[in-house]
Design an enzyme around this catalytic site. Structure first.
Site, PDB file in Angstrom:
ATOM      1  N   ARG A  50       0.836  -1.199   0.000  1.00 44.73           N
ATOM      2  CA  ARG A  50       0.000   0.000   0.000  1.00 44.73           C
ATOM      3  C   ARG A  50       0.871   1.248   0.000  1.00 44.73           C
ATOM      4  O   ARG A  50       1.843   1.334   0.753  1.00 44.73           O
ATOM      5  CB  ARG A  50      -0.928  -0.009   1.216  1.00 44.73           C
ATOM      6  CG  ARG A  50      -1.855   1.187   1.276  1.00 44.73           C
ATOM      7  CD  ARG A  50      -3.023   0.938   2.206  1.00 44.73           C
ATOM      8  NE  ARG A  50      -2.642   0.846   3.598  1.00 44.73           N
ATOM      9  CZ  ARG A  50      -3.484   0.497   4.575  1.00 44.73           C
ATOM     10  NH1 ARG A  50      -4.744   0.189   4.296  1.00 44.73           N
ATOM     11  NH2 ARG A  50      -3.083   0.437   5.831  1.00 44.73           N
ATOM     12  N   ASP A  65      -9.827   5.283  13.389  1.00 48.27           N
ATOM     13  CA  ASP A  65      -8.514   4.791  12.962  1.00 48.27           C
ATOM     14  C   ASP A  65      -8.453   4.584  11.456  1.00 48.27           C
ATOM     15  O   ASP A  65      -7.386   4.266  10.922  1.00 48.27           O
ATOM     16  CB  ASP A  65      -8.152   3.497  13.701  1.00 48.27           C
ATOM     17  CG  ASP A  65      -9.190   2.407  13.515  1.00 48.27           C
ATOM     18  OD1 ASP A  65     -10.349   2.613  13.919  1.00 48.27           O
ATOM     19  OD2 ASP A  65      -8.854   1.340  12.968  1.00 48.27           O
ATOM     20  N   ASP A  70      -8.320   1.799   3.886  1.00 43.66           N
ATOM     21  CA  ASP A  70      -8.957   0.584   4.380  1.00 43.66           C
ATOM     22  C   ASP A  70     -10.146   0.175   3.508  1.00 43.66           C
ATOM     23  O   ASP A  70     -11.260   0.659   3.687  1.00 43.66           O
ATOM     24  CB  ASP A  70      -9.397   0.709   5.844  1.00 43.66           C
ATOM     25  CG  ASP A  70      -9.647  -0.672   6.451  1.00 43.66           C
ATOM     26  OD1 ASP A  70     -10.032  -1.596   5.714  1.00 43.66           O
ATOM     27  OD2 ASP A  70      -9.453  -0.834   7.664  1.00 43.66           O
TER      28      ASP A  70
END
Length: 480
Positions: A173, A245, A255
């Site tokens: 990522r 988060d 995410d």
């Protein structure tokens, strides 16, 4: 094999309590699935040509020179419940590269093994979520929406246990940073003002160099999140797990676990298997964004000299998110409807269409794409029950006459705002299932097609279709 990336690891120069230094846990038999060559060039990476060598690097078995691998610590509210310590439970950041244009990016291996923050997890990822993140994050980038990116995907050769025995994989990522609202919350909860100040200074220098102090940072992040969430909603995207988060200070999407793009439009649409109460439903995303920003404001309070005055100032700033979001959202909707000017009734016209789409079971993407054509009445084809559409169409045409745009310009404007292709859930699932059987052709075909989402192409017409009833995917999973 010696590989060097242009690393300059500023986060690793912060105090040790910001992270744990840890190398990726080696895997047994890495095999390259995909390498994002254009992104590698954007980052200024010099990579080997051999797939086996690439697999060793992006599995974490071979570290590039200059890497300072670490797992970041943070906290967060998850579905509204406070978790005082989270952190990278299955990810290791290799370091930060400075691209040829001076932009700075994190490179992180997701699925790289256990860390001190794994909370009894194995620290690994299985193939499905890795392919999903690769496909969807790169699709978001092509749609022009701020996002983390996928640089590579590899098989590990190891088995991980989830619902059963699943093949392990790692996705690399790339992010402007991995600094989250939860990173600030972690240090605020511990009353560690020294660390908070260091984090504030680091974040401002990295993302908002014109911002002044906590107030400047908060206002910058509010603006970035208003723009991001409006962009999500403009393509029918539902994040699915908007915990603090998972909200970056950079304003990037992060995410891609239980996320999804809507097929049939409904404002209360939920896909995430863990969102039992619909907290993160499509239409709730702006309110959750504001809630998360309030948590950031709270975490910044210890850095303000006058707490009472700061509470008043920050409350006003967070309350202002609604207006800033509305401005962004209405701008997105005007572009989607081909409105070149702004009039008082434009938002009502757009919301009326959305209501009629919900009533008529209309496919979100197809409705707007067909409306963007030279024959916009064809948008009725996207409705399961098209009766509500015709009256709205006449109102929209009347509104267009006030702008007086030539038809060709109107079509071009709308087609640039309304994608022909999104990563539909059933196609993502199809690619995953084929890969589990050893066939990566659907993955590569889908990923390639999604790099040009605003062009109609006959050779990928099947990827644009809404799912049949038997193809519908109604739940998505976090994949941890």
């Amino acid at each position: 094999m010696t590989v060097a990336f242009p690393f300059d690891n500023s986060y690793a120069r912060l105090p040790d309590r910001f992270f744990t230094r840890q190398a990726p846990v080696p895997v047994s038999a890495p095999k390259l699935i995909a390498i994002n060559t254009p992104l590698a060039e954007r980052l200024g990476l010099s990579l080997p040509n051999d797939d086996a060598d690439l697999a060793e690097i992006f599995a974490g078995n071979t570290l590039p020179d200059g890497a300072t691998p670490l797992a970041q610590v943070y906290a967060g509210h998850q579905f509204g419940g406070w978790s005082p310590q989270l952190g990278d439970g299955r990810a290791v950041m290799l370091g930060e590269v400075v691209a040829p244009d001076g932009a700075r990016f994190d490179i992180q291996l997701k699925g790289a093994g256990q860390t001190p923050y794994s909370r009894m997890g194995d620290g690994r990822a299985w193939l499905g979520p890795v392919l999903r993140e690769y496909i969807v994050s790169e699709a978001m980038a092509a749609l022009g929406i701020p996002t983390t990116r996928a640089l590579a995907a590899v098989e590990t050769g190891d088995i991980v246990l989830r619902e059963g025995r699943m093949p392990g994989a790692i996705v690399t990522r790339v992010a402007a940073s991995h600094i989250r609202v939860g990173t600030f919350q972690f240090f605020a909860a511990r009353q560690d003002t020294e660390a908070l100040q260091a984090l504030l200074d680091h974040t401002i220098a990295r993302h908002y160099p014109g911002a002044e102090g906590p107030s400047g940072l908060l206002n910058a992040v509010i603006g970035a999140q208003a723009k991001l969430i409006a962009a999500w909603m403009g393509v029918g995207f539902i994040h699915g797990v908007m915990n603090t988060d998972n909200m970056t200070l950079s304003g990037e999407t992060i995410d891609y676990g239980p996320c999804a793009f809507m097929d049939a439009y409904h404002p209360e649409m939920v896909f995430s298997s863990i969102d039992h109460g619909g907290r993160y439903a499509y239409a709730n995303q702006p309110q959750i964004g504001a809630w998360n920003l309030a948590q950031l404001a709270t975490a910044l309070l210890p850095l303000m000299p006058d707490r009472d005055a700061a509470i008043e100032e920050f409350t006003e700033a967070v309350n202002g998110f609604a207006g800033r979001f509305d401005a962004e959202w209405h701008g997105v909707l005007r572009a989607k409807l081909g409105l070149a000017s702004e009039e008082d009734g434009d938002a009502a016209l757009a919301f009326d269409l959305l209501n009629r789409m919900a009533q008529g079971g209309a496919d979100f993407t197809q409705t707007f794409r067909l409306l963007s054509s030279p024959t916009p009445d064809r948008a009725a084809e996207a409705f399961a029950a098209p009766a509500p559409f015709a009256p709205w169409l006449e109102e929209w045409r009347a509104r267009l006459t006030k702008d007086g745009l030539p038809e060709a310009r109107r079509v071009a404007m709308m087609q640039a705002a309304n994608p022909a292709l999104i990563p539909r859930n059933h196609r993502v699932e199809e690619a995953i299932q084929a890969a589990l059987g050893g066939d990566y052709a659907p993955f590569h075909r889908l990923n390639s097609a999604l790099q040009d989402p605003f062009t109609d192409r006959a050779d990928i017409a099947d990827l644009q279709l809404a799912p049949r009833q038997d193809e519908r995917v109604t739940q998505t999973f976090c994949g941890t």
